[in-house]
Design an enzyme around this catalytic site. Sequence first.
Site, PDB file in Angstrom:
ATOM      1  N   GLN A 138       2.815   6.757  15.960  1.00 12.04           N
ATOM      2  CA  GLN A 138       1.519   6.366  15.410  1.00 12.04           C
ATOM      3  C   GLN A 138       0.624   5.756  16.474  1.00 12.04           C
ATOM      4  O   GLN A 138      -0.597   5.727  16.336  1.00 12.04           O
ATOM      5  CB  GLN A 138       1.693   5.389  14.239  1.00 12.04           C
ATOM      6  CG  GLN A 138       2.153   3.990  14.612  1.00 12.04           C
ATOM      7  CD  GLN A 138       3.657   3.871  14.709  1.00 12.04           C
ATOM      8  OE1 GLN A 138       4.362   4.877  14.708  1.00 12.04           O
ATOM      9  NE2 GLN A 138       4.174   2.664  14.786  1.00 12.04           N
TER      10      GLN A 138
ATOM     11  N   LYS B  82       0.837  -1.204   0.000  1.00  9.46           N
ATOM     12  CA  LYS B  82       0.000   0.000   0.000  1.00  9.46           C
ATOM     13  C   LYS B  82       0.871   1.253   0.000  1.00  9.46           C
ATOM     14  O   LYS B  82       1.998   1.240   0.493  1.00  9.46           O
ATOM     15  CB  LYS B  82      -0.951   0.013   1.203  1.00  9.46           C
ATOM     16  CG  LYS B  82      -0.251   0.028   2.547  1.00  9.46           C
ATOM     17  CD  LYS B  82      -1.230  -0.020   3.697  1.00  9.46           C
ATOM     18  CE  LYS B  82      -0.529   0.062   5.047  1.00  9.46           C
ATOM     19  NZ  LYS B  82       0.170   1.333   5.255  1.00  9.46           N
TER      20      LYS B  82
ATOM     21  N   LYS C 293       0.720  -0.883   9.684  1.00 14.70           N
ATOM     22  CA  LYS C 293       1.823  -0.135   9.079  1.00 14.70           C
ATOM     23  C   LYS C 293       1.419   1.333   8.930  1.00 14.70           C
ATOM     24  O   LYS C 293       0.246   1.645   8.738  1.00 14.70           O
ATOM     25  CB  LYS C 293       2.190  -0.703   7.702  1.00 14.70           C
ATOM     26  CG  LYS C 293       2.616  -2.169   7.730  1.00 14.70           C
ATOM     27  CD  LYS C 293       3.840  -2.388   8.583  1.00 14.70           C
ATOM     28  CE  LYS C 293       4.232  -3.846   8.622  1.00 14.70           C
ATOM     29  NZ  LYS C 293       5.272  -4.117   9.622  1.00 14.70           N
ATOM     30  N   ASP C 294       2.405   2.202   9.004  1.00 12.66           N
ATOM     31  CA  ASP C 294       2.147   3.630   8.946  1.00 12.66           C
ATOM     32  C   ASP C 294       1.450   4.024   7.643  1.00 12.66           C
ATOM     33  O   ASP C 294       1.685   3.436   6.588  1.00 12.66           O
ATOM     34  CB  ASP C 294       3.454   4.422   9.047  1.00 12.66           C
ATOM     35  CG  ASP C 294       4.100   4.283  10.419  1.00 12.66           C
ATOM     36  OD1 ASP C 294       3.402   3.812  11.332  1.00 12.66           O
ATOM     37  OD2 ASP C 294       5.281   4.635  10.555  1.00 12.66           O
ATOM     38  N   ARG C 295       0.597   5.054   7.734  1.00 12.40           N
ATOM     39  CA  ARG C 295      -0.065   5.582   6.544  1.00 12.40           C
ATOM     40  C   ARG C 295       0.943   6.278   5.636  1.00 12.40           C
ATOM     41  O   ARG C 295       0.960   6.066   4.427  1.00 12.40           O
ATOM     42  CB  ARG C 295      -1.158   6.567   6.968  1.00 12.40           C
ATOM     43  CG  ARG C 295      -1.852   7.272   5.797  1.00 12.40           C
ATOM     44  CD  ARG C 295      -2.781   8.373   6.292  1.00 12.40           C
ATOM     45  NE  ARG C 295      -3.437   9.033   5.181  1.00 12.40           N
ATOM     46  CZ  ARG C 295      -4.576   8.639   4.623  1.00 12.40           C
ATOM     47  NH1 ARG C 295      -5.191   7.557   5.100  1.00 12.40           N
ATOM     48  NH2 ARG C 295      -5.119   9.287   3.620  1.00 12.40           N
TER      49      ARG C 295
END
Length: 551
Positions: free
Chosen positions: A228, A100, A129-131
């Site tokens: 996060q 992504k 997972k981080d954006r």
Amino acid sequence: RILSSPQRKARDFGTVTTKPIEREVRTDIHQALRRIFSSRLDSTTDGDGAMVIAAANSRSNPGWKNNAGRNDRGSKPQQPKGKASWAELGGDYLHFTLYKENKDTMEVISYLAKILKLRPQLFQFAGTKDRRGITVQRASVYRTLAKRLADVGRTLRNAAIGNYEYHPQGLQLGDLTGNEFVITLRDCHFEGLGELDVDAKIEPASAVVGTAIKNFSEHGFINYYGLQRFGSFSTGTHTIGRSMLQGDFKAACEAILRFNPSVLAAAQQDPGQEDSNISRDDMARALALHAFATTGRSQAALNQLPRKFSAEAGLVRHLARADQRNDYYGALQTISRNLRLMYVHAYQSLVWNTAASSRWKAHGDRVLPGDLVLVNEHPDPHTQTDNNISKVDQDGEPIIAAEPSDRAYTTDEIFTRARALTESELASSNCKITIFDIVLPTPGYDILYPANDTANIYKDFMASEEGGGLDPYDMRRKWKDVSLSGSYRKLLAKPLGKVDWEIKAYGAKGEDEQFVETDAEKLEKAKRGNRARNDKQVEEQMDTASEKDGV
């Protein structure tokens, strides 16, 4: 009773309900019950995270069979016609790789679940997972065919899925050894190199970076919970968790519905324009929550609120009703349990980060008496070992131990336990414990705090205004979702493998130059290479055929 009375109905045996159990532990227990009791027990989970265990229905459970190998209906358990069973495919869970760009993990999972008409809870992953990044991770989904998932994957934007494999088990939070990062730092400045041209800076800059990487690899880093964990809006998720632990449910709801005035201002100026630092979804959220705060009406707010803000949507729907405007506890119950837990876990993470910083500032990498280590890594040397356990019982009969795969687990094997180091243990010449073995707890009712001055860090911080005036030794609550058992986390960590690095020079025109290929770009490049090779082979074959025709 169940085994001796196979003809009795399941409801005749009643049920057994446990205390609330962490999700990872519940999964192990569910699987152990099915394996050890041949699927003759059914186990489910209630809304509070407690397990409910009952006798399986003999008419629907293939675990009950008579001597002819048939179930009570006289036929073998049904399988989908023309399809292999899940066991033949490899297991009930389809594992896949999720790629992504600039998206949250749950944003992609929610989309897949919606299109597949599945509950999002059927999807599992080892961690979010981080954006803000290009990320790749493994995920799993329960009883879904690879072709069906692959068809939906083709509709993804800025995301992709692939590498499908069936496995008997799904993924759980924490089921990963670590993360691999590829990071690009731009506009780097080095002290004393300002007057040199770009090419002359490469060698001295490489010496600085090489030393830093060597220290990082050998000495590690404080194992902080990442930013996060604490959210990306004006109110941190840890403040919501703190209010929930205080029992101030109104403050918790108000914190969830809070928005940044600057985001609202940007949205009101031009709702359709996306600021470089503010996403359209964030602006839509601010507009929606502002509308609800000023009018008290839910429909207009819900029409504007993006679907992914499920917590805010649940609160708006609940609190908009006239008879529920002050039912803040009920409003919080509309939020999914996993998300509610995320709030209180964020508070635990804040306390842990504070304790880690203070402990390091006071003692550095020294290992102290009273520091904690994990029992499964460093058993107590005074604990009885298997060699001292008798092989016969009191009557002289040999003791037959259960096979490892069939025995029940002890409490200490299911839950992570820690113990305090003693002064004599550290003074021993055989002691090999280092600072990398030391753990700190997150606050809870089922953990140990260090038996030294580090424990005071927890008490002092949690009693402060920032800590919410809470007591680390009083973490049980009537609301089970915020009754925290606690856990342990290593104080320090270091890279699992070699850290590679490279310095590249670039000019003013190269500020946006991409230095690292993404996995998607590598795959596309490989596809183009394969197509080029195939085209060349076809041309060569055609040339050869033409020559033969000419002959």
